[in-house]
Design a protein around this motif. Structure first.
Motif, PDB file in Angstrom:
ATOM      1  N   GLY A   1       0.796  -1.224   0.000  1.00 46.70           N
ATOM      2  CA  GLY A   1       0.000   0.000   0.000  1.00 46.70           C
ATOM      3  C   GLY A   1       0.828   1.272   0.000  1.00 46.70           C
ATOM      4  N   ALA A   2       0.318   2.275   0.738  1.00 47.08           N
ATOM      5  CA  ALA A   2       0.932   3.601   0.727  1.00 47.08           C
ATOM      6  C   ALA A   2       2.342   3.546   1.315  1.00 47.08           C
ATOM      7  CB  ALA A   2       0.070   4.569   1.533  1.00 47.08           C
ATOM      8  N   GLU A   3       2.511   2.687   2.335  1.00 53.42           N
ATOM      9  CA  GLU A   3       3.822   2.582   2.976  1.00 53.42           C
ATOM     10  C   GLU A   3       4.858   2.121   1.950  1.00 53.42           C
ATOM     11  OE1 GLU A   3       4.214  -0.467   5.884  1.00 53.42           O
ATOM     12  OE2 GLU A   3       5.819   0.587   6.950  1.00 53.42           O
ATOM     13  N   LEU A   4       4.474   1.087   1.186  1.00 53.44           N
ATOM     14  CA  LEU A   4       5.379   0.560   0.163  1.00 53.44           C
ATOM     15  C   LEU A   4       5.725   1.643  -0.849  1.00 53.44           C
ATOM     16  CD1 LEU A   4       6.853  -1.788  -1.268  1.00 53.44           C
ATOM     17  CD2 LEU A   4       4.708  -2.324  -2.398  1.00 53.44           C
ATOM     18  N   ARG A   5       4.687   2.344  -1.330  1.00 56.68           N
ATOM     19  CA  ARG A   5       4.928   3.362  -2.361  1.00 56.68           C
ATOM     20  C   ARG A   5       5.830   4.474  -1.826  1.00 56.68           C
ATOM     21  NH1 ARG A   5      -0.351   2.229  -3.547  1.00 56.68           N
ATOM     22  NH2 ARG A   5      -1.120   4.011  -2.365  1.00 56.68           N
ATOM     23  N   GLY A   6       5.591   4.833  -0.565  1.00 56.29           N
ATOM     24  CA  GLY A   6       6.391   5.877   0.060  1.00 56.29           C
ATOM     25  C   GLY A   6       7.864   5.478   0.136  1.00 56.29           C
ATOM     26  N   ARG A   7       8.097   4.258   0.578  1.00 61.09           N
ATOM     27  CA  ARG A   7       9.483   3.786   0.716  1.00 61.09           C
ATOM     28  C   ARG A   7      10.154   3.693  -0.642  1.00 61.09           C
ATOM     29  NH1 ARG A   7       9.994  -0.118   5.336  1.00 61.09           N
ATOM     30  NH2 ARG A   7       8.778   0.916   6.966  1.00 61.09           N
ATOM     31  N   VAL A   8       9.399   3.226  -1.638  1.00 56.55           N
ATOM     32  CA  VAL A   8       9.979   3.099  -2.981  1.00 56.55           C
ATOM     33  C   VAL A   8      10.428   4.472  -3.470  1.00 56.55           C
ATOM     34  CG1 VAL A   8       9.454   2.607  -5.393  1.00 56.55           C
ATOM     35  CG2 VAL A   8       8.776   0.978  -3.621  1.00 56.55           C
ATOM     36  N   ASP A   9       9.556   5.475  -3.288  1.00 52.45           N
ATOM     37  CA  ASP A   9       9.917   6.832  -3.710  1.00 52.45           C
ATOM     38  C   ASP A   9      11.144   7.332  -2.960  1.00 52.45           C
ATOM     39  OD1 ASP A   9       7.978   7.013  -5.601  1.00 52.45           O
ATOM     40  OD2 ASP A   9       6.478   7.888  -4.253  1.00 52.45           O
ATOM     41  N   ALA A  10      11.165   7.072  -1.644  1.00 51.75           N
ATOM     42  CA  ALA A  10      12.284   7.555  -0.833  1.00 51.75           C
ATOM     43  C   ALA A  10      13.599   6.920  -1.300  1.00 51.75           C
ATOM     44  CB  ALA A  10      12.032   7.225   0.636  1.00 51.75           C
ATOM     45  N   MET A  11      13.569   5.645  -1.619  1.00 50.55           N
ATOM     46  CA  MET A  11      14.793   4.961  -2.038  1.00 50.55           C
ATOM     47  C   MET A  11      15.245   5.411  -3.425  1.00 50.55           C
ATOM     48  SD  MET A  11      15.959   3.388   0.305  1.00 50.55           S
ATOM     49  CE  MET A  11      15.141   3.987   1.764  1.00 50.55           C
ATOM     50  N   LEU A  12      14.270   5.607  -4.316  1.00 51.92           N
ATOM     51  CA  LEU A  12      14.611   6.103  -5.651  1.00 51.92           C
ATOM     52  C   LEU A  12      15.295   7.454  -5.524  1.00 51.92           C
ATOM     53  CD1 LEU A  12      11.392   5.099  -7.596  1.00 51.92           C
ATOM     54  CD2 LEU A  12      13.692   4.196  -7.960  1.00 51.92           C
ATOM     55  N   ASP A  13      14.796   8.262  -4.574  1.00 52.68           N
ATOM     56  CA  ASP A  13      15.349   9.575  -4.332  1.00 52.68           C
ATOM     57  C   ASP A  13      16.758   9.458  -3.753  1.00 52.68           C
ATOM     58  OD1 ASP A  13      15.141  12.437  -4.053  1.00 52.68           O
ATOM     59  OD2 ASP A  13      15.163  12.012  -1.892  1.00 52.68           O
ATOM     60  N   LEU A  14      16.934   8.535  -2.815  1.00 52.61           N
ATOM     61  CA  LEU A  14      18.229   8.351  -2.160  1.00 52.61           C
ATOM     62  C   LEU A  14      19.323   8.026  -3.180  1.00 52.61           C
ATOM     63  CD1 LEU A  14      19.673   7.855   0.760  1.00 52.61           C
ATOM     64  CD2 LEU A  14      19.524   5.480   0.052  1.00 52.61           C
ATOM     65  N   VAL A  15      18.993   7.146  -4.135  1.00 54.71           N
ATOM     66  CA  VAL A  15      20.028   6.755  -5.107  1.00 54.71           C
ATOM     67  C   VAL A  15      19.976   7.607  -6.381  1.00 54.71           C
ATOM     68  CG1 VAL A  15      20.180   4.396  -4.253  1.00 54.71           C
ATOM     69  CG2 VAL A  15      18.585   4.931  -6.096  1.00 54.71           C
ATOM     70  N   GLY A  16      19.072   8.602  -6.375  1.00 57.35           N
ATOM     71  CA  GLY A  16      19.033   9.545  -7.488  1.00 57.35           C
ATOM     72  C   GLY A  16      18.494   8.972  -8.779  1.00 57.35           C
ATOM     73  N   LEU A  17      17.448   8.177  -8.692  1.00 56.24           N
ATOM     74  CA  LEU A  17      16.891   7.577  -9.905  1.00 56.24           C
ATOM     75  C   LEU A  17      15.439   7.977 -10.151  1.00 56.24           C
ATOM     76  CD1 LEU A  17      18.242   3.904  -9.804  1.00 56.24           C
ATOM     77  CD2 LEU A  17      18.875   5.697 -11.407  1.00 56.24           C
ATOM     78  N   GLU A  18      14.953   9.044  -9.430  1.00 58.93           N
ATOM     79  CA  GLU A  18      13.533   9.398  -9.570  1.00 58.93           C
ATOM     80  C   GLU A  18      13.144   9.609 -11.032  1.00 58.93           C
ATOM     81  OE1 GLU A  18      15.970  11.229  -8.543  1.00 58.93           O
ATOM     82  OE2 GLU A  18      15.466  12.575  -6.885  1.00 58.93           O
ATOM     83  N   ASP A  19      14.050  10.248 -11.781  1.00 57.12           N
ATOM     84  CA  ASP A  19      13.699  10.615 -13.168  1.00 57.12           C
ATOM     85  C   ASP A  19      13.486   9.413 -14.066  1.00 57.12           C
ATOM     86  OD1 ASP A  19      14.158  13.072 -12.201  1.00 57.12           O
ATOM     87  OD2 ASP A  19      16.133  13.342 -13.150  1.00 57.12           O
ATOM     88  N   ARG A  20      14.244   8.357 -13.809  1.00 59.00           N
ATOM     89  CA  ARG A  20      14.203   7.217 -14.718  1.00 59.00           C
ATOM     90  C   ARG A  20      13.473   6.031 -14.102  1.00 59.00           C
ATOM     91  NH1 ARG A  20      18.388   7.219 -18.475  1.00 59.00           N
ATOM     92  NH2 ARG A  20      17.385   5.342 -19.254  1.00 59.00           N
TER      93      ARG A  20
END
Ligand code: ATP
Ligand code: MG
Lengths: 334, 405
Positions: A109-128
């Motif tokens: 759910g929302a927790e999963l989506r939140g963590r996924v976004d946070a991790m993508l941000d951490l490694v700098g891959l939000e754009d791709r």
């Protein structure tokens, strides 16, 4: 606080061959611990056993106090794995990959989506994030690989050679992520590598592994202090008396006549700033010192006092590479 | 786990084509020639049990039946024939009695035409007409011979001076025999019904061929099941999953569910094409029988069995290449043996025994019972039980052999 990881006499055999042959060490919570060793030393096998991918042949280990065999599920929840080889589904996007790996840790759910976004941000891959992994560059794949091991916010992260085959930019990004995870979230990190510079840079303590065994374990500083540094000075004139005077300096261990060094005889990363076109009539003196920086000050002062001109100066500071060479007679990388 | 694999599957166009388009292409390729053939003269298959084995008269009768041109006579053993008939794998059976060879003036023999309740009455009628025709022709010949033999006997017995028979005597004798054969035939044809409840079902070749290919391709999907497991095992992702708290059984289950769903979708797709598209091409429309629940259950069990087979292959093969090679060989051979291409009831005895070891054969028997003979759940329970058994056995061996390292 109990140690986050206690490994005691761990053995893992493949048939008769012991890939891990009685390994023991302890990691404190919040520590960045380096496991340094050449190819085939057994680093990955140690991690496989600790993460529950392979059962140990003998010995025990505890993660956060949980036995990795008897309390496997609890131990597994505390640690995260970033495997050495890319462990992602190439046809799926980074987001799909991360969601999948989050889900196998019970996130949704929302927790999963939140963590996924946070991790993508951490490694700098939000754009791709929504491109399939197979269209990523090598460095981006590595970054996604790291993110996939972090979704469940492990207290102990196993990073198995995360920078192999990575461009400098991604490498820098990975170092930054490791630092932030450690400093901002207090995550304990076990980092394996055969690049000693990385381990020197990132790790508090280091275990040096060879042929399934740990041959040395300490802080980078103490390990390096096992070895003396070397100073090569080229002088206009150096007689026995001068050598005796240099050796008598409290910060210098020994001073001997040395043949003129041939630049090519030194490995590149030890060469440092070599002598620049030294004149023909000079003499080379080799000094050994525990603390190279301090002895350098003393040596230059003494030579100035005696009015002896310095033609060239070369400093070889000890490093983990030399420590490894010293301990095993082998280089870390062939 | 499952969701991810479905996503991966959807990205893999090649395997989608393999799973859905190829089966349909096969059905079309193999149905079109039958269409062409059936518009011409199509011999009716006549399974025949010869209880008067070795008797020249019986052989003559069989040859004469074959010579009519409209019938394709296949002599089979009595036990097998009865079993096939009971199962509805054949819809009629001709039986020559033991005493067929002793047919004579004083001995009437009966050829039996045993019919399955689902046999089309019009077809039965024409078979009966042909049988009676051939029997009559033979009987007349035979009676004439018998009559002449009688005359010889009479001649032998008579005193020499009376042994004079004119042509008139012969003709008179023959005529009386002809009369005789009309009023009291030497060979009669009796029609009996095999014991089995059922309903008449209108169907065409489609109902025989389509389930065959559906079954073949559902079992071929075991290859992709096996490959997806073996490939995941070789990929680094397997280590990640093993390092997670996910249990090993849920790991395997997660790999199996998508393939199970894929199998179900294959059947649905193939059947849908057979219902919606084949009629447009002038082929028979697939009929789904009378028992949708039994059909669904059969399909579910066939899919389960295929998934179990996939796990079995994954447990044995070490590398994706091995899994690929092993499954292509095993699945096509099993398919061929199991009757996906060629009906098992036309196979020889030993081959049929081997065939009954394949899950395909049981799956096809269940589909045939439901779609061709209009049977219901009760009629296919044994087949379904065997399918489930085979599936569980495959899965158990596969799990046991499977190494997570
Ligand atoms: N599945 C296996 N079967 C047999 N031997 C293995 C297996 N996996 C690893 N080994 C052996 O165990 C030893 C240790 O391997 P391991 O992968 O742990 O080394 P490593 O220190 O991680 O090396 P690298 O720096 O190359 O990653 C090697 O000699 C390797 O050949
Ligand atoms: Mg390794």
């Amino acid at each position: 606080m109990p140690p986050i990881l206690e490994v005691s006499d761990l053995v893992r055999k493949y048939g008769d061959f012991a890939a891990v042959d009685g390994v023991s060490f302890t990691m404190q919570e919040g520590e960045v611990f380096g496991l340094l060793g050449p190819n085939g030393a057994g680093k990955t096998t140690v991690i496989s056993v600790l993460t529950g991918v392979l059962p140990p042949t003998s010995g025990t280990a505890r993660i956060g106090g949980h036995d990795i065999v008897r309390e496997q599920a609890a131990a597994k929840r505390l640690n995260g794995l970033v495997p050495q080889d890319l462990a992602l589904y190439p046809t799926l996007s980074a987001r799909d990959n991360l969601e999948f790996f989050g889900r196998i840790y019970g996130l949704s759910g929302a927790e999963l989506r939140g963590r996924v976004d946070a991790m993508l941000d951490l490694v700098g891959l939000e754009d791709r994030a929504d491109d399939p992994i197979e269209r990523y560059s090598g460095g981006m794949k590595r970054r996604a690989n790291i993110a996939a091991g972090l979704l469940h916010q492990p207290r102990l992260l196993f990073l198995d050679e995360p920078t192999v085959g990575v461009d400098p930019q991604s490498r820098h990004h990975i170092f930054e992520s490791v630092r932030r995870l450690n400093q901002e979230r207090g995550m304990s990190i076990l980092y394996t590598s055969h690049y000693m510079e990385e381990v020197e840079l990132l790790c508090d303590r280091v275990a040096i592994m060879d042929q399934g065994r740990i041959i040395a374990i300490d802080t980078v500083k103490s390990l390096v202090s096992m070895l003396a540094g070397v100073i090569h000075v080229g002088l206009r004139k150096a007689d026995e008396e001068l050598l005796r005077a240099l050796a008598a300096l409290p910060t210098v261990n020994s001073a001997v006549d040395a043949p003129r060094p041939l630049r090519s005889s030194l490995p590149d990363d030890e060469a440092g700033d070599g002598p620049v076109a030294p004149p023909a009539d000079y003499q080379m003196v080799k000094l050994e010192a525990g603390d190279v920086q301090r002895s350098l000050v003393d040596v230059i002062a003494l030579l100035g006092q005696k009015g002896i001109e310095i033609v060239s100066l070369q400093v070889l500071e000890p490093n983990l590479e030399n420590v490894f060479l010293h301990l095993t007679g082998k280089r870390l990388r062939e | 786990m499952a969701l991810k694999d479905i996503k991966i599957l959807l990205r893999d166009r090649g395997s989608l084509v393999m799973s859905f388009v190829v089966p349909v292409a096969f059905i079309l390729a193999l149905s079109l020639p039958t269409l062409a053939a059936s518009s011409g003269s199509d011999a009716i298959l006549i399974p025949l049990v010869n209880r008067a084995q070795g008797d020249p008269l019986a052989d003559e009768f069989i040859a004469a039946l074959g010579d009519t041109g409209g019938l394709d006579v296949q002599v089979i053993e009595a036990e097998r024939a009865n079993a096939l008939l009971r199962e509805g794998d054949i819809r009629w059976l001709v039986e020559l009695p033991e005493d067929f060879g002793r047919m004579g003036l004083d001995h009437q023999v009966t050829v039996r035409l045993i019919a399955h309740p689902d046999a089309r009455p019009t077809t039965l009628e024409s078979i009966e007409r042909v049988l009676t025709g051939v029997a009559k022709g033979m009987a007349v010949n035979h009676q004439l011979l018998a009559a002449f033999e009688q005359l010889d006997v009479m001649m032998d017995a008579a005193p020499a001076e009376y042994r004079v028979f004119t042509s008139e005597t012969y003709i008179a004798q023959a005529r009386s025999q002809m009369e005789n054969s009309r009023s009291r035939p030497l060979v009669s044809v009796s029609e009996t019904q095999a014991l089995r409840a059922g309903r008449e079902l209108e169907f065409g070749a489609t109902n025989l061929t389509v389930p065959g290919f559906a079954v073949l391709f559902v079992f071929l999907t075991a290859q992709s099941t096996a490959l997806s497991i073996v490939q995941e095992k070789r990929a680094g992702t397997f280590r990640r999953i093993l390092a997670s708290p996910l249990s090993r059984s849920s790991l395997l289950l997660g790999k199996l569910i998508p393939n199970f769903i894929l199998c179900l979708l294959q059947v649905v797709f193939v059947f849908a094409v057979a219902i919606l598209v084949l009629p447009l091409l002038g082929l028979d429309r697939l009929s789904l029988g009378y028992d949708p629940f039994a059909l669904l259950l059969t399909t579910v069990l066939v899919a389960l069995c295929s998934t179990g087979l996939g796990l079995f292959i994954a447990g044995i093969a070490q590398t994706p290449t091995q899994a690929g090679a092993l499954s292509s060989v095993v699945l096509w051979v099993l398919g061929a043996l199991g009757g996906a291409f060629y009906p098992t009831f036309l196979m020889s005895g030993p081959l049929q025994t081997i065939s009954s070891l394949t899950p395909h054969a049981w799956a096809l028997r269940a589909y045939n019972t439901l779609l061709v003979y209009g049977g219901g759940l009760a009629d296919v329970l044994p087949e379904l039980a065997i399918l489930a058994g085979i599936g569980v056995a495959f899965a158990a061996i596969g799990t046991w052999r499977f190494s997570f390292e």
